[in-house]
Write an enzyme that holds these catalytic residues in place. Structure first.
Site, PDB file in Angstrom:
ATOM      1  N   ASP A 154       3.820   0.898  12.316  1.00  0.00           N
ATOM      2  CA  ASP A 154       2.651   0.214  11.757  1.00  0.00           C
ATOM      3  C   ASP A 154       2.514  -1.237  12.244  1.00  0.00           C
ATOM      4  OD1 ASP A 154       2.004   2.491  10.417  1.00  0.00           O
ATOM      5  OD2 ASP A 154       2.464   1.764   8.417  1.00  0.00           O
ATOM      6  N   ARG A 171      -8.936  -0.703   4.083  1.00  0.00           N
ATOM      7  CA  ARG A 171      -8.132   0.373   3.471  1.00  0.00           C
ATOM      8  C   ARG A 171      -6.739  -0.141   3.103  1.00  0.00           C
ATOM      9  NH1 ARG A 171      -7.190   5.153   7.058  1.00  0.00           N
ATOM     10  NH2 ARG A 171      -5.664   5.280   5.410  1.00  0.00           N
ATOM     11  N   ARG A 220      -0.898  14.500  13.141  1.00  0.00           N
ATOM     12  CA  ARG A 220      -0.394  14.438  11.766  1.00  0.00           C
ATOM     13  C   ARG A 220      -0.434  15.804  11.039  1.00  0.00           C
ATOM     14  NH1 ARG A 220      -2.021   8.569   9.350  1.00  0.00           N
ATOM     15  NH2 ARG A 220       0.075   8.573   8.539  1.00  0.00           N
ATOM     16  N   CYS A 224      -5.937  12.805  12.499  1.00  0.00           N
ATOM     17  CA  CYS A 224      -6.555  11.503  12.264  1.00  0.00           C
ATOM     18  C   CYS A 224      -6.484  10.723  13.547  1.00  0.00           C
ATOM     19  CB  CYS A 224      -5.901  10.783  11.098  1.00  0.00           C
ATOM     20  SG  CYS A 224      -4.449   9.874  11.536  1.00  0.00           S
ATOM     21  N   LYS A 279       0.842  -1.209   0.000  1.00  0.00           N
ATOM     22  CA  LYS A 279       0.000   0.000   0.000  1.00  0.00           C
ATOM     23  C   LYS A 279       0.874   1.255   0.000  1.00  0.00           C
ATOM     24  CE  LYS A 279      -2.214   2.029   3.955  1.00  0.00           C
ATOM     25  NZ  LYS A 279      -1.762   3.378   3.894  1.00  0.00           N
ATOM     26  N   ASN A 280       1.803   1.315   0.948  1.00  0.00           N
ATOM     27  CA  ASN A 280       2.567   2.562   1.122  1.00  0.00           C
ATOM     28  C   ASN A 280       3.544   2.815  -0.013  1.00  0.00           C
ATOM     29  OD1 ASN A 280       1.122   2.942   3.415  1.00  0.00           O
ATOM     30  ND2 ASN A 280       2.828   2.636   4.846  1.00  0.00           N
TER      31      ASN A 280
END
Ligand code: UD1
Length: 416
Positions: A304, A397, A121, A116, A22-23
């Site tokens: 993460d 997500r 952030r 968030c 994803k990243n």
């Protein structure tokens, strides 16, 4: 299908193929804007954040379509410079379109991405770096307008190695006139992936993956084919799921070379890890050994995966200390783990102590964010009895199909 039901307490055994990252795929997709031609980005995961990025690119004028194993983006006709509000609010990583659109059009209008659930952030590092490259920021009606008459190279020193800011500087720097010398850059593997894609398109970037990156801007870019590497965080989620539940699993395509700190922690927790060209094989004999874990920018232990270790250590054989140094609100799963019988003391926003218990028991849980939500599913796999995780849209997500993957690893997990 917003919930997941788990019948836990079974040792894992099996093989799961690890999806594309994803990243890495999000900034690479943003970078296709700079090219002005067609590119093919293979191995993009079919996750909600990638679908959002595809919608955003379309809204800016790109022709975008999925092929079986990836996405074709043709950015010949980028016309709009304004990003839709919902997309910016909903997905923090839409922020990497800032550098890409500035590079392509010299102007961007967007909502302030805001805070968030895992922390504040802010975007101050992005803004001050881009300002040094000639970008002027103005605010109207709660929107930010970023514009550069002439984007130029600069010497930028990041006071903190922000991943997103590093990506934005590289994206803008590639289009800028002259040389950008970035020190204090983030060293995450996703930075290297983004640079590899841009270099394949004709850009000249040196040092990506180290803390000093030099970008020779203004080169003509061409479309390219690119393959996104496997997702180190998804691989780590299943790795720690196995360490917490016990068993033997093979994580096909897991990018071991990007997971040194993760594999070291897995071994300290008692896992036997064997790395091959095809992936990572993990054998976990029983309850995890306790560890002292501190999250840190790459090559340190990734924030993460902090909640995945926390879940596994909830049934560890002793006392584990975890310090979260990147985000200020990343222990949101503690309450839910306590419902499962976990014994966790949170001394402040950044520190927890876990006294492992022999057995976690199934419970009704709620995912409140992406990585924490996935860790709760893993906790359900480790626990005795039935668990039910609500709010799973957060998990989708970033995970293509966490239920299928855990099932392939032998767990009983279904989406309901
Ligand atoms: C990226 C990853 C995310 C990961 C994080 C840290 C993507 C899409 N997301 O997020 O999964 O958890 O890196 O490894 O790649 N900060 C500021 N000002 C700024 C920018 C950041 O203070 O202008 C702070 C943040 O609030 C946070 C820390 O720096 O405390 C790290 O943020 P950053 O590295 O920028 O993370 P992201 O790029 O948002």
């Amino acid at each position: 299908m917003d919930s997941i039901r788990i019948q836990g307490g079974i040792c894992l055994q099996g093989k799961a193929r690890i999806q594309g990252s994803k990243n890495a795929s999000l900034p690479v997709l943003a970078a296709t804007l700079l090219v002005g031609e067609g590119s093919y980005i293979g191995n993009c995961p079919r996750i909600a954040d990638v679908h959002s990025m595809v919608s955003l690119l379309k809204s800016l004028g790109c022709a975008v379509y999925w092929q079986e194993t990836g996405i074709v983006v043709d950015s010949s006709n980028v016309g709009k410079r304004e990003m839709p509000k919902e997309a910016v609010r909903g997905m923090r990583s839409s922020l990497c379109l800032l550098g890409a659109l500035l590079g392509r059009c010299g102007e961007v209008i967007m909502e302030y991405p805001g805070g968030c659930v895992i922390g504040e952030r802010p975007i101050d590092l992005h803004m001050s770096a881009l300002a040094q490259m000639g970008v002027e920021f103005t605010q109207t009606d709660g929107k930010i307008r970023a514009a550069a008459n002439s984007l130029h190279g600069a010497c930028i020193d990041l006071p903190f190695p922000s991943v997103g800011a590093t990506e934005n500087i590289i994206l803008a720097g590639v289009a800028a006139e002259g040389e950008t010398i970035l020190t204090g850059a983030a060293r995450e593997p996703e930075i290297l992936t983004l640079s590899r894609f841009l270099c394949r398109c004709g850009a000249c970037i040196e040092g990506a993956g180290s803390s000093r990156v030099v970008i020779h801007g203004g080169k003509r870019l061409y479309g390219a084919d690119f393959w996104v590497p496997a997702d180190r965080i998804v691989a780590g989620t299943y790795l720690f799921g196995c360490i917490g539940a016990g068993g033997n699993v093979f994580l096909e395509h897991a990018p071991a070379e990007e997971m040194e700190a993760v594999l070291l922690t897995a071994e300290q927790m008692g896992g036997h890890v064997c790395v091959s060209e095809e992936g990572i094989y993990v054998q976990a004999p029983g309850r995890p050994f306790p560890v002292d874990l501190v999250t840190a920018p790459y090559p340190g232990f990734p924030t993460d995966l902090q909640s995945a270790v926390l879940a596994a250590e909830a049934r560890g054989m002793g006392c584990t200390h975890i310090e979260e140094t990147i985000f200020e609100n990343r222990f949101r799963i503690v309450e839910d783990l306590r419902k499962m019988g976990a014994c966790i003391e949170q001394s402040d926003a950044r520190h927890v102590t876990v006294q492992g218990v022999e057995t976690l028991r199934g419970a009704r849980l709620t995912a409140g964010e992406l990585r924490g939500g996935a860790a709760l599913v893993a906790a359900g796999v480790m626990a005795q009895g039935a668990s039910f995780v609500g709010g799973c849209s957060y998990i989708y997500r970033g995970y293509e199909n966490i239920c299928r993957d855990f099932r392939e690893l032998g767990a009983r997990v279904t989406s309901v």
